[in-house]
Design an enzyme around this catalytic site. Structure first.
Site, mmCIF file in Angstrom:
data_model
loop_
_atom_site.group_PDB
_atom_site.id
_atom_site.type_symbol
_atom_site.label_atom_id
_atom_site.label_comp_id
_atom_site.label_asym_id
_atom_site.label_seq_id
_atom_site.Cartn_x
_atom_site.Cartn_y
_atom_site.Cartn_z
ATOM 1 C CG ASP A 49 -1.912 1.191 1.174
ATOM 2 O OD1 ASP A 49 -2.508 1.425 0.108
ATOM 3 O OD2 ASP A 49 -2.066 1.893 2.188
ATOM 4 C CB SER A 50 0.137 4.735 -0.867
ATOM 5 O OG SER A 50 -1.073 4.788 -0.140
ATOM 6 C CB CYS A 71 -2.929 0.630 -2.701
ATOM 7 S SG CYS A 71 -3.036 2.392 -3.062
ATOM 8 C CG ASN A 72 -9.340 0.492 -3.560
ATOM 9 O OD1 ASN A 72 -10.097 -0.227 -4.183
ATOM 10 N ND2 ASN A 72 -9.177 0.365 -2.253
ATOM 11 C CB THR A 73 -4.722 5.090 -5.411
ATOM 12 O OG1 THR A 73 -5.676 5.518 -4.438
ATOM 13 C CG2 THR A 73 -4.359 6.245 -6.308
ATOM 14 C CD GLU A 119 -1.499 7.687 5.842
ATOM 15 O OE1 GLU A 119 -0.366 8.080 6.105
ATOM 16 O OE2 GLU A 119 -1.737 6.565 5.374
ATOM 17 C CB CYS A 130 -9.964 4.363 -0.029
ATOM 18 S SG CYS A 130 -8.395 4.900 0.700
ATOM 19 C CG HIS A 172 -5.806 5.002 4.196
ATOM 20 N ND1 HIS A 172 -5.123 4.451 3.146
ATOM 21 C CD2 HIS A 172 -4.883 5.614 4.978
ATOM 22 C CE1 HIS A 172 -3.840 4.724 3.281
ATOM 23 N NE2 HIS A 172 -3.663 5.428 4.379
HETATM 24 N N1 DGL Z 1 -5.067 3.300 0.604
HETATM 25 C C1 DGL Z 1 -5.057 3.827 -0.715
HETATM 26 C C2 DGL Z 1 -6.248 3.322 -1.517
HETATM 27 O O1 DGL Z 1 -6.792 2.304 -1.233
HETATM 28 C C3 DGL Z 1 -5.057 5.321 -0.834
HETATM 29 C C4 DGL Z 1 -4.199 6.103 0.076
HETATM 30 C C5 DGL Z 1 -3.453 7.187 -0.620
HETATM 31 O O2 DGL Z 1 -4.048 8.172 -1.077
HETATM 32 O O3 DGL Z 1 -2.234 7.023 -0.683
HETATM 33 O O4 DGL Z 1 -6.666 3.932 -2.457
#
Ligand code: DGL
Length: 274
Positions: free
Chosen positions: A11-12, A74-76, A159, A193, A195
């Site tokens: 993940d990011s 991570c979805n992004t 975060e 997402c 998070h």
């Molecule tokens: N956790 C990441 C996701 O699922 C996004 C977090 C980020 O913006 O880095 O999209």
């Protein structure tokens, strides 16, 4: 071809830990390494090109650690980098390795939760812009109406440990209000997402009665279990022993302090450079 190695989970930042937690619960026998690219997060507000290059660096890092299978939790990254990595980079880098994302397994099942055939997807700006969810969901549930809402403040709230505090109420209320204005028949809200599960309790306070709230962790874990069953050639390349190692590209103290909340257990991370 690599000999057996741990399953890589990426993940990011910390969000992927909510997915790792469910994967470990479902598949405790495997070895895992987790990488949070905290030094360069958030990814959600960055361009396609940037997310692609960052994600590719991380995938290469996992391969160097001996991983044959990497999950982009991570979805992004799944929305903006996965397809190019699978189609262009993997054949050159390591044709027998696999990189999987979180959008497809979610899209495959999400329609079964909705009776009104209207769902809402809450995600980062990057995931929303990519239109990956509407496109993927249409392949499995063409009759489903998919409404999206970008929630750019939610990742920073999470975060920074503000997810249970009053400051979060304003943005949670605002984004939920917006998505129900777009689609009043919505009866399922997908947290698109990794998070966002941390905000679940807060979201439930403002969710209309009868609307289901779906997080991805268990969906991704079930899908991985199914994938490993269907791909014995990959399953044998995933090492067993139940160990978990955590890496971050930023401060290990910060990582360990936050990670416990996302993962539900104390974590001792190691710093790595990409
Ligand atoms: N956790 C990441 C996701 O699922 C996004 C977090 C980020 O913006 O880095 O999209």
């Amino acid at each position: 071809m690599n000999p057996s190695g741990p399953i890589g989970v990426f993940d990011s930042g910390y969000g992927g830990l909510t997915v790792l937690k469910q994967i470990v619960k479902k598949l405790p026998e495997y070895e895992y390494i987790y990488l949070g690219d905290n030094a360069r997060s958030p990814y959600g507000t960055r361009s396609f090109d940037t997310v692609y290059h960052y994600t590719l660096d991380c995938v290469k890092w996992f391969f160097e650690q001996g991983c044959s299978l990497v999950i982009l939790a991570c979805n992004t990254a799944s929305a903006k980098a996965l397809r190019t990595i699978q189609q262009n980079d993997l054949p050159l880098l390591a044709p027998d390795n696999r990189v999987l994302g979180v959008i497809r397994p979610t899209a495959e099942i999400i329609g079964t939760y909705s009776e009104s055939k209207s769902i809402g997807v809450l995600a980062t700006s990057g995931t929303v812009e990519s239109a990956s969810y509407p496109m993927e969901i249409a392949k499995f549930f063409p009759e489903l109406k998919v409404y999206q809402e970008a929630c750019p403040m939610w990742v920073p709230l999470v975060e920074n440990g503000e997810f249970a505090n009053h400051g979060a109420d304003f943005f949670v209320k605002k984004n939920l209000h917006n998505i129900f204005e777009k689609g009043e028949a919505i009866d399922v809200i997908l947290l698109g997402c990794t998070h966002y599960p941390l905000l679940q309790e807060k979201i439930k306070e403002y969710l209309p009665v009868g609307v289901k709230l779906i997080a991805q962790g268990e969906i991704v874990a079930d899908s991985l279990a199914d994938y490993l069953k269907r791909h014995p050639e990959m399953e044998t390349r995933c090492s067993k022993g139940g160990t978990k190692k955590f890496f971050t590209t930023d401060s290990t103290d910060d990582f360990d302090n936050h990670a416990a909340v996302f993962y539900g257990k104390e974590v001792k991370s190691v710093h790595t450079s990409l």
